[in-house]
Design a protein around this motif. Sequence first.
Motif, PDB file in Angstrom:
ATOM      1  N   THR A  66     -42.098 -50.046 100.248  1.00 21.37           N
ATOM      2  CA  THR A  66     -41.265 -49.081  99.506  1.00 21.37           C
ATOM      3  C   THR A  66     -39.886 -48.922 100.129  1.00 21.37           C
TER       4      THR A  66
ATOM      5  N   SER B 150     -45.137 -37.669  83.459  1.00 23.12           N
ATOM      6  CA  SER B 150     -43.771 -38.144  83.679  1.00 23.12           C
ATOM      7  C   SER B 150     -43.402 -39.228  82.677  1.00 23.12           C
TER       8      SER B 150
ATOM      9  N   ALA C  49     -39.918 -47.246  86.040  1.00 21.91           N
ATOM     10  CA  ALA C  49     -39.065 -46.185  86.591  1.00 21.91           C
ATOM     11  C   ALA C  49     -39.924 -45.109  87.247  1.00 21.91           C
TER      12      ALA C  49
ATOM     13  N   THR D 143     -40.152 -44.390  91.293  1.00 17.71           N
ATOM     14  CA  THR D 143     -39.774 -43.090  91.851  1.00 17.71           C
ATOM     15  C   THR D 143     -40.968 -42.370  92.480  1.00 17.71           C
TER      16      THR D 143
ATOM     17  N   ASN E  78     -41.674 -44.094  95.571  1.00 23.30           N
ATOM     18  CA  ASN E  78     -40.498 -44.189  96.450  1.00 23.30           C
ATOM     19  C   ASN E  78     -40.043 -45.624  96.692  1.00 23.30           C
TER      20      ASN E  78
ATOM     21  N   TYR F 109     -30.316 -45.994  87.350  1.00 26.41           N
ATOM     22  CA  TYR F 109     -30.918 -44.895  86.600  1.00 26.41           C
ATOM     23  C   TYR F 109     -29.885 -44.029  85.890  1.00 26.41           C
TER      24      TYR F 109
ATOM     25  N   LYS G   9     -33.949 -37.463  84.541  1.00 21.90           N
ATOM     26  CA  LYS G   9     -33.545 -37.502  85.951  1.00 21.90           C
ATOM     27  C   LYS G   9     -34.224 -36.395  86.752  1.00 21.90           C
TER      28      LYS G   9
ATOM     29  N   MET H  91     -37.750 -37.481  87.417  1.00 21.44           N
ATOM     30  CA  MET H  91     -37.829 -38.502  88.459  1.00 21.44           C
ATOM     31  C   MET H  91     -37.485 -37.936  89.839  1.00 21.44           C
ATOM     32  N   ILE H  92     -36.609 -36.938  89.888  1.00 20.94           N
ATOM     33  CA  ILE H  92     -36.333 -36.249  91.158  1.00 20.94           C
ATOM     34  C   ILE H  92     -37.609 -35.580  91.666  1.00 20.94           C
TER      35      ILE H  92
ATOM     36  N   ASP I 294     -40.645 -36.464  90.887  1.00 20.37           N
ATOM     37  CA  ASP I 294     -41.577 -37.527  91.262  1.00 20.37           C
ATOM     38  C   ASP I 294     -41.258 -38.080  92.650  1.00 20.37           C
ATOM     39  N   MET I 295     -39.988 -38.249  92.941  1.00 18.97           N
ATOM     40  CA  MET I 295     -39.602 -38.765  94.262  1.00 18.97           C
ATOM     41  C   MET I 295     -40.021 -37.806  95.367  1.00 18.97           C
TER      42      MET I 295
END
Length: 330
Positions: A162, A255, A272, A276, A279, A293, A301, A304-305, A307-308
């Motif tokens: 990752t 997601s 995607a 995310t 990582n 992205y 977004k 995904m933030i 998710d990260m």
Amino acid sequence: LADGENMHILRAESPGPIVSKLVPRMRKTAGILYLIYLTMTMLEIIALLISGLPTFDAVCMSLGTAGTGGFGLVVDSAASYTALQQVIITIFMVLFGVNFSFFYLILMKKSSDAFKIEEVRWYFAIFGIASILITLDLTHNASELLHNLNLATFQVASVMTTTGYATADFNLWPTFSKNILVMLMFVGACAGSTGGGIKVSRFIIYIKSSIREVSHLIHPRSVKVVKMDDKAVSDETIRTTHMYLIVYMFIFAASLFLLSLDKHDMVTNFTAIAATLNNIGPGLEVVGPMGGYGGFSVLSKLVMIFDMLIGRLEIFPLLILFAPRVWKHR
């Protein structure tokens, strides 16, 4: 903090289903891990400097490799570096994806015990097999073999650990090779490393517990214990490991559903979220190694933030923040 409290924090924060001390005192264990991390980072910086990479690039690429969350300093990530520099980065990406207990045992001159760590053996086996398969898939004549081996090992190491570096636009690779990379996004690195993903140790537990259940259906009276490194894995660990996967799949599905509100294709949306939540960094199609992205909506977004963050924190520590009892004064 008392040593018991330190251990409780470590279990909440550490990647992987099983957490153990290297030495009796938790504080000393942390010190050993820091020392291993810093030593390996310095070794990579020195190796890259010797290879001719500028100091700024060597430091930044090494820090990105060490934290397995690297951003390239140029548009093509690491593609413009020499083959030697790419090999050095590949080696250290693989090393930083290994359980740090392995290095501790090596330092303690217990190499035989180090290579008995089951997760490490699986990790190197997956890396080797994936690299060979992709190399063969990319190679059309003998003259391309070494070049493609370099491309394959670098990208497998980058995705599996990752890290997120790239030396090629694997969007253009054959479907077989891309499928392998997508599967590696979920596997991730070893527990106790700096890498993300679900972790190799969890997959070992999933496979062994599945075999145990099938065996139990065939022989209902049989009693089989799931073992790792010749030690029984507790039912509590197996339960939390399976719960992790269930919650992981729920977050992934939710997601993916929210990202589908954008007008991107299925492969872009799927990879995607995979990139995310695990990582990784790059995915496929629009979010490939030469893409980005930026074309997603604000809602996507934000998803995904989230998710990260939740992927980096192993899901449960962040979910605890949403529990009402956590916010009550005691």
